[in-house]
Design an enzyme around this catalytic site. Structure first.
Site, PDB file in Angstrom:
ATOM      1  N   ASP A   1       7.413 -38.861 -13.459  1.00  0.00           N
ATOM      2  CA  ASP A   1       7.538 -37.935 -13.361  1.00  0.00           C
ATOM      3  C   ASP A   1       7.689 -36.612 -13.300  1.00  0.00           C
ATOM      4  O   ASP A   1       8.270 -35.852 -13.321  1.00  0.00           O
ATOM      5  CB  ASP A   1       8.514 -38.094 -12.155  1.00  0.00           C
ATOM      6  CG  ASP A   1       8.604 -38.814 -10.591  1.00  0.00           C
ATOM      7  OD1 ASP A   1       7.389 -39.373 -10.419  1.00  0.00           O
ATOM      8  OD2 ASP A   1       9.401 -39.641  -9.863  1.00  0.00           O
TER       9      ASP A   1
ATOM     10  N   LYS B   1       4.356 -41.329  -5.311  1.00  0.00           N
ATOM     11  CA  LYS B   1       5.736 -41.761  -4.331  1.00  0.00           C
ATOM     12  C   LYS B   1       6.474 -40.866  -3.805  1.00  0.00           C
ATOM     13  O   LYS B   1       6.521 -39.461  -4.184  1.00  0.00           O
ATOM     14  CB  LYS B   1       6.595 -42.807  -5.386  1.00  0.00           C
ATOM     15  CG  LYS B   1       7.103 -41.957  -6.580  1.00  0.00           C
ATOM     16  CD  LYS B   1       7.933 -42.981  -7.842  1.00  0.00           C
ATOM     17  CE  LYS B   1       8.636 -42.370  -8.653  1.00  0.00           C
ATOM     18  NZ  LYS B   1      10.015 -41.160  -8.196  1.00  0.00           N
TER      19      LYS B   1
ATOM     20  N   CYS C   1      15.535 -40.873  -9.741  1.00  0.00           N
ATOM     21  CA  CYS C   1      14.312 -41.647 -10.640  1.00  0.00           C
ATOM     22  C   CYS C   1      14.672 -42.865 -11.641  1.00  0.00           C
ATOM     23  O   CYS C   1      14.433 -44.079 -11.340  1.00  0.00           O
ATOM     24  CB  CYS C   1      13.282 -41.180 -10.249  1.00  0.00           C
ATOM     25  SG  CYS C   1      12.271 -40.191  -9.212  1.00  0.00           S
TER      26      CYS C   1
END
Length: 218
Positions: A36, A95, A127
């Site tokens: 990410d 996601k 995350c």
């Protein structure tokens, strides 16, 4: 005699079963997770530094044929992966879950030889932590690249690192992991890798987190 040998073999197997893992990493049984590192997260503390370190990890992974997976959290709202990561050729997996694992489950299941996951990205308390717990739950070793993970809050970052360590993850620097993967200065790719790590990793504020008698890391 055979019974004694069988008993010794059984004893050694039992000892191996309870021996704590050394956390060795080998290219053939490792994978790099890139989590990410997207445009809308540029405000996160030390973002340029952790992306730079993650990019080094990716370059080395490519030289050593270590596979890599890349995720993006809700890319429609948070934007694409930043170009400076150098992740061209990697297809990002979108996601919404705070763990990478559900999104890349097929990739994990396709690699029965997998033993170690090298984990970079953001945010450490979200995350990265959730991915670590899911991977540990699957019986995989997790190596959190501490100079390639950050958070908006450095308190969150520090406590999340301690939390992952409590759960059994290994905390490592990028250079430490790179040299574990290479293992030998005689490695055919060592000169190329040496060029990548010649300059020290950029400062991402870790020294101030770890210095002194920090009770979280006793």
């Amino acid at each position: 005699m055979r019974s004694h040998l069988a008993a010794l073999h059984s004893f050694l197997q039992d000892m191996a079963a309870v021996k704590p893992s050394l956390g060795r990493v080998l290219p053939g049984s490792s994978i790099l997770f890139l989590c990410d590192m997207q445009e809308k997260f540029r405000h996160i503390a030390y973002f340029p530094q952790i992306v730079s370190v993650a990019a080094r990890m990716l370059k080395v992974a490519r030289l050593l044929a270590v596979p890599a997976v890349l995720t993006e959290q809700y890319p429609a709202g948070l934007g694409p992966t930043v170009p400076e990561l150098g992740a061209e050729g990697l297809l990002p997996v979108a996601k919404t879950c705070f763990s990478m694992v559900p999104a890349v489950l097929e990739e994990l299941d396709s690699r029965p030889q997998l033993r170690s996951v090298l984990l970079c990205g953001i945010e450490t308390q979200a995350c990265i932590l959730n991915t670590t717990l899911d991977l540990l739950d699957r019986g995989l070793q997790v190596h959190v690249v501490v100079d390639a993970c950050s958070s908006r809050s450095q308190v969150d970052r520090l406590v999340a690192l301690a939390r992952m360590r409590q759960s059994g993850a290994f905390l490592s620097t990028s250079e430490g992991l790179i040299l574990q993967l290479v293992r030998d200065a005689a490695h055919p790719q060592f000169k190329e890798i040496q060029k990548i790590i010649k300059e020290p990793a950029p400062d991402s504020g870790l020294l101030s987190l770890f210095q002194g008698q920090n009770p979280l890391f006793r």
